[in-house]
Design an enzyme around this catalytic site. Structure first.
Site, mmCIF file in Angstrom:
data_model
loop_
_atom_site.group_PDB
_atom_site.id
_atom_site.type_symbol
_atom_site.label_atom_id
_atom_site.label_comp_id
_atom_site.label_asym_id
_atom_site.label_seq_id
_atom_site.Cartn_x
_atom_site.Cartn_y
_atom_site.Cartn_z
ATOM 1 C CG ASP A 49 8.145 -4.957 2.696
ATOM 2 O OD1 ASP A 49 8.695 -4.312 3.616
ATOM 3 O OD2 ASP A 49 7.688 -6.103 2.872
ATOM 4 C CG HIS B 208 8.867 -6.897 13.358
ATOM 5 N ND1 HIS B 208 9.438 -7.840 14.186
ATOM 6 C CD2 HIS B 208 7.535 -7.168 13.336
ATOM 7 C CE1 HIS B 208 8.504 -8.654 14.644
ATOM 8 N NE2 HIS B 208 7.338 -8.260 14.147
#
Length: 341
Positions: free
Chosen positions: A29, A262
């Site tokens: 995303d 992340h």
């Protein structure tokens, strides 16, 4: 080396016969840390990137799909397919993204270079890309999911026999033993679609979960970011432009001079697994109340599983990492890459 292939020719690197090469579909995303993960995949000779599937999350799916094309073009691989996926979760509605972290454009509002081809329609749906690539190489394709797990759950539901031929699913998401980052209980990717996450964690395929237990501590600091941004290619320039807003968020809200890596950390688990500690625990995802989105591991040894964990498969949960070494690896690999130039 300049690329001499003509229009429409396949520019994938030749990897046949190389046992170290990992066939990978990246479900994402984009998102600034997604951008770093995509470039890490493109920079890694161990990876044969088969395509990107997109999902809502850091921005609406139309934005993340455009960004996926921008990233592949900047990274020298515009030939790779981009597949548009879910616009919202299995239950409820999508809240619209986090523009104060990733920008309204998903890439830090940093005026990254765009091209008309970035707005081309998607090649196919996310679920169909996953099905096509897995059936083309049964038992060989790894799915790296660094956004909400809606596409991955739909693939398992719609094509379960094909899904069982996935080599491995690696998830950036969750928080087994640490606090959440979107609520005290939940990490953002899982919180965006808890029902999908519970399906993925319980399906009959090997799953690894790389969550906040390790990713919060894998920080790309000033030297890392300077190196990543100054490599001299369009990919490096894109990252240099995308990172500042993300970096400002970490300074303002976490008092960190740098950014948590992340999404690239989840790929690092595949590339440098010796730098991670893991445990195998069944996982359930909380679907209601103030803990909605919490990933609950069953950590205690007991003769029978507690109610709700019966029949749940073990998930490889990252519990620790040599954080500085992982950050060094990510930054060094991207900084030295030539990205097709």
């Amino acid at each position: 080396m300049l690329d001499s292939s003509g229009p429409g020719e396949d520019r994938r690197p030749t990897t046949e016969g190389d046992p170290k090469t990992m066939k990978l579909v990246l479900d994402c995303d984009p998102g600034v840390d997604d951008a770093v993960a995509v470039m890490l995949a493109l920079a890694s000779p161990e990876v044969e990137l088969l395509g990107l599937s997109t999902v809502f999350g850091n921005a609406p799916v139309d934005v993340t799909t455009r960004n996926a094309r921008t990233l592949l073009r900047a990274g020298g691989r515009p030939d790779l397919p981009v597949a548009k996926g879910a616009h919202g979760p299995l239950v409820g509605r999508f809240g619209g993204g986090v523009p104060f972290i990733h920008g309204k454009d998903g890439l830090g509002d940093g005026n990254v270079a765009r091209a008309s081809e970035d707005d081309r329609p998607p090649d196919l749906s996310a679920v169909e890309l996953l099905r096509r690539e897995v059936l083309a190489a049964p038992g060989e394709v790894t799915l790296l999911a660094v956004g909400p797990l809606t596409n991955i759950a739909l693939f398992a539901r719609v094509h379960p026999e094909a899904a069982r031929q996935v080599a491995r699913v690696v998830v950036m998401g969750g928080n087994a033993l640490s606090p959440g980052n979107i609520t005290p209980g939940a990490e953002a990717n899982i919180h965006n679609d808890p029902e999908a996450a519970d399906i993925v964690m319980g399906f009959d395929w090997p799953v690894a979960m790389v969550g906040l237990d390790v990713t919060d501590g894998i920080v790309l600091g000033p030297a890392h970011l300077d190196a990543i941004g100054s490599g001299g290619t369009p990919a490096h320039d894109l990252l240099a432009r995308a990172v500042p807003l993300y970096r400002q968020f970490y300074k303002d809200f976490n008092d960190i001079d740098g950014v948590a890596a992340h999404d690239p950390a989840a790929l690092a688990l595949l590339l440098v697994p010796d730098l991670f500690d893991t445990e195998d625990w069944p996982i359930r995802v909380e679907l209601s109340g103030i803990g909605r989105g919490k990933t609950w591991p069953q950590t205690r040894r007991r003769p029978t599983p507690p109610p709700g964990w019966e029949g749940r498969p073990p998930v490889q949960v990252a519990t620790g990492a040599r954080s500085e070494a992982v950050a060094d690896f990510i930054a060094d690999r991207i900084a030295k890459a030539r990205f097709g130039t």
